[in-house]
Design a protein around this motif. Structure first.
Motif, PDB file in Angstrom:
ATOM      1  N   VAL A   1       0.041  11.752   1.403  1.00 44.38           N
ATOM      2  CA  VAL A   1      -0.732  12.912   1.850  1.00 44.38           C
ATOM      3  C   VAL A   1      -0.131  14.153   1.199  1.00 44.38           C
ATOM      4  CG1 VAL A   1       0.628  13.148   3.984  1.00 44.38           C
ATOM      5  CG2 VAL A   1      -1.646  14.195   3.823  1.00 44.38           C
ATOM      6  N   THR A   2      -0.996  14.947   0.610  1.00 43.73           N
ATOM      7  CA  THR A   2      -0.551  16.227   0.079  1.00 43.73           C
ATOM      8  C   THR A   2      -1.098  17.321   0.977  1.00 43.73           C
ATOM      9  OG1 THR A   2      -0.389  17.578  -1.928  1.00 43.73           O
ATOM     10  CG2 THR A   2      -2.499  16.477  -1.533  1.00 43.73           C
TER      11      THR A   2
ATOM     12  N   LEU B   1      -4.908  16.370   1.922  1.00 43.77           N
ATOM     13  CA  LEU B   1      -5.719  15.268   1.381  1.00 43.77           C
ATOM     14  C   LEU B   1      -4.882  14.004   1.412  1.00 43.77           C
ATOM     15  CD1 LEU B   1      -8.302  14.247  -0.112  1.00 43.77           C
ATOM     16  CD2 LEU B   1      -7.055  14.694  -2.247  1.00 43.77           C
ATOM     17  N   GLU B   2      -5.440  12.971   2.023  1.00 40.66           N
ATOM     18  CA  GLU B   2      -4.770  11.673   2.061  1.00 40.66           C
ATOM     19  C   GLU B   2      -5.291  10.804   0.927  1.00 40.66           C
ATOM     20  OE1 GLU B   2      -4.006   9.945   6.177  1.00 40.66           O
ATOM     21  OE2 GLU B   2      -5.639  11.350   6.590  1.00 40.66           O
ATOM     22  N   LEU B   3      -4.380  10.187   0.203  1.00 43.65           N
ATOM     23  CA  LEU B   3      -4.719   9.234  -0.869  1.00 43.65           C
ATOM     24  C   LEU B   3      -3.872   7.984  -0.672  1.00 43.65           C
ATOM     25  CD1 LEU B   3      -4.617  11.792  -3.797  1.00 43.65           C
ATOM     26  CD2 LEU B   3      -6.682  10.667  -2.972  1.00 43.65           C
ATOM     27  N   ASP B   4      -4.518   6.840  -0.698  1.00 48.47           N
ATOM     28  CA  ASP B   4      -3.811   5.569  -0.509  1.00 48.47           C
ATOM     29  C   ASP B   4      -4.025   4.698  -1.737  1.00 48.47           C
ATOM     30  OD1 ASP B   4      -3.101   6.440   2.005  1.00 48.47           O
ATOM     31  OD2 ASP B   4      -4.758   5.414   2.992  1.00 48.47           O
ATOM     32  N   TYR B   5      -2.938   4.158  -2.235  1.00 48.61           N
ATOM     33  CA  TYR B   5      -3.013   3.450  -3.512  1.00 48.61           C
ATOM     34  C   TYR B   5      -2.502   2.017  -3.415  1.00 48.61           C
ATOM     35  CZ  TYR B   5      -3.661   7.945  -5.909  1.00 48.61           C
ATOM     36  OH  TYR B   5      -4.145   9.153  -6.350  1.00 48.61           O
ATOM     37  N   VAL B   6      -3.139   1.160  -4.187  1.00 47.84           N
ATOM     38  CA  VAL B   6      -2.561  -0.143  -4.513  1.00 47.84           C
ATOM     39  C   VAL B   6      -2.554  -0.256  -6.027  1.00 47.84           C
ATOM     40  CG1 VAL B   6      -3.299  -1.252  -2.363  1.00 47.84           C
ATOM     41  CG2 VAL B   6      -4.793  -1.339  -4.371  1.00 47.84           C
ATOM     42  N   VAL B   7      -1.600  -1.016  -6.523  1.00 50.86           N
ATOM     43  CA  VAL B   7      -1.562  -1.230  -7.968  1.00 50.86           C
ATOM     44  C   VAL B   7      -2.811  -1.996  -8.381  1.00 50.86           C
ATOM     45  CG1 VAL B   7      -0.344  -2.376  -9.851  1.00 50.86           C
ATOM     46  CG2 VAL B   7       0.929  -1.152  -8.088  1.00 50.86           C
ATOM     47  N   ASP B   8      -3.461  -1.519  -9.419  1.00 46.86           N
ATOM     48  CA  ASP B   8      -4.677  -2.156  -9.929  1.00 46.86           C
ATOM     49  C   ASP B   8      -4.264  -3.301 -10.846  1.00 46.86           C
ATOM     50  OD1 ASP B   8      -7.085  -2.892 -10.938  1.00 46.86           O
ATOM     51  OD2 ASP B   8      -7.779  -0.860 -11.350  1.00 46.86           O
TER      52      ASP B   8
ATOM     53  N   ARG C   1      -6.081  -5.545 -12.367  1.00 52.46           N
ATOM     54  CA  ARG C   1      -7.153  -6.108 -13.207  1.00 52.46           C
ATOM     55  C   ARG C   1      -6.525  -6.962 -14.303  1.00 52.46           C
ATOM     56  NH1 ARG C   1      -8.674  -2.467 -16.306  1.00 52.46           N
ATOM     57  NH2 ARG C   1      -7.136  -1.019 -15.528  1.00 52.46           N
TER      58      ARG C   1
ATOM     59  N   GLY D   1       4.132  17.008  -0.310  1.00 48.76           N
ATOM     60  CA  GLY D   1       3.545  15.695  -0.122  1.00 48.76           C
ATOM     61  C   GLY D   1       4.468  14.812   0.693  1.00 48.76           C
TER      62      GLY D   1
ATOM     63  N   ILE E   1       0.854  -1.190   0.000  1.00 44.47           N
ATOM     64  CA  ILE E   1       0.000   0.000   0.000  1.00 44.47           C
ATOM     65  C   ILE E   1       0.889   1.239   0.000  1.00 44.47           C
ATOM     66  CG2 ILE E   1      -1.728   1.320   1.290  1.00 44.47           C
ATOM     67  CD1 ILE E   1      -2.398  -1.413   2.697  1.00 44.47           C
TER      68      ILE E   1
END
Lengths: 95, 95
Positions: free
Chosen positions: A6-7, A86-93, A95, A50, A2
Motif C-alpha cells: 500500500v502506498t 492505493l493498495e497493490l497486490d502482486y504475484v510473480v507472473d 507465464r 509505502g 502474495i
C-alpha cells in the motif's frame, strides 16, 4: 506467495509518530512475512510512503485482514491519519 | 538501493505478446537488478500487471531512463499498448 503493498500520504493533521507506533503492531500479526516500511521517492505521484509485506497464500492474507490488530489499526490509525492511498497486490507472473 | 515499480493495464487493442517480448529487452539494460514481471491480483484497483526492478542509486536509474533501449521501448511498446499506469519508486525507510 502474495506481496501486499500500500502506498499512501499523510493527512495534514496526521499524528505521525503515533501512526508509526501502531504500524509496528502489524509486523506481529501471524502470517506476515518481510514487513517493510518504505519511502516513496518517485516524482510522478503524490504518495510519500509505502508498506510491503508477503503472505504465503490467500489464507494468511485473509487472516491478516480480519485480525483484530489489523481491524483496530485501520479504524484508529489508518483512516484518521491517511489522506490518500492505493493498495497493490502482486504475484510473480510465471507465464 | 531504489526499487522502481510500475503497475499498469493494457489497452483494449494491445498487442500483448509483442509487448512482453519488448519487456524482456529491459532486463539487459546496464544497472537493472532483480527485474520481475508481476501480476496485480488485488481487487481494489484496475491494474493487471506490474514491473519491478532495483537500481543501486539514482545514477543507474537515470542511465536506465535515458538508455536507447528504454527510450525506444516507451515510444514503441509502452505508449501504444498501455491504457493506464502508475509509477512508484521506493527506498527502505531507515528512520
Amino acid at each position: 506467495m502474495i506481496q501486499h503493498t500500500v502506498t499512501f500520504r499523510f493527512a495534514e493533521d496526521a499524528q505521525v509518530d503515533a501512526f508509526w507506533t501502531r504500524v509496528d503492531e502489524l509486523r506481529e500479526i501471524p502470517g506476515v512475512q518481510r514487513f517493510a516500511v518504505l519511502r516513496q521517492v518517485g516524482s510522478k505521484n503524490d504518495f510519500t510512503h509505502g508498506l510491503s509485506m508477503y503472505f504465503e497464500s490467500d489464507v494468511e492474507y485473509a487472516a491478516y485482514n480480519d485480525h483484530p490488530v489489523h481491524v483496530a489499526f485501520v479504524a484508529e490509525a489508518w483512516l484518521p491519519n491517511v489522506a490518500d492511498f492505493l493498495e497493490l497486490d502482486y504475484v510473480v507472473d510465471d507465464r
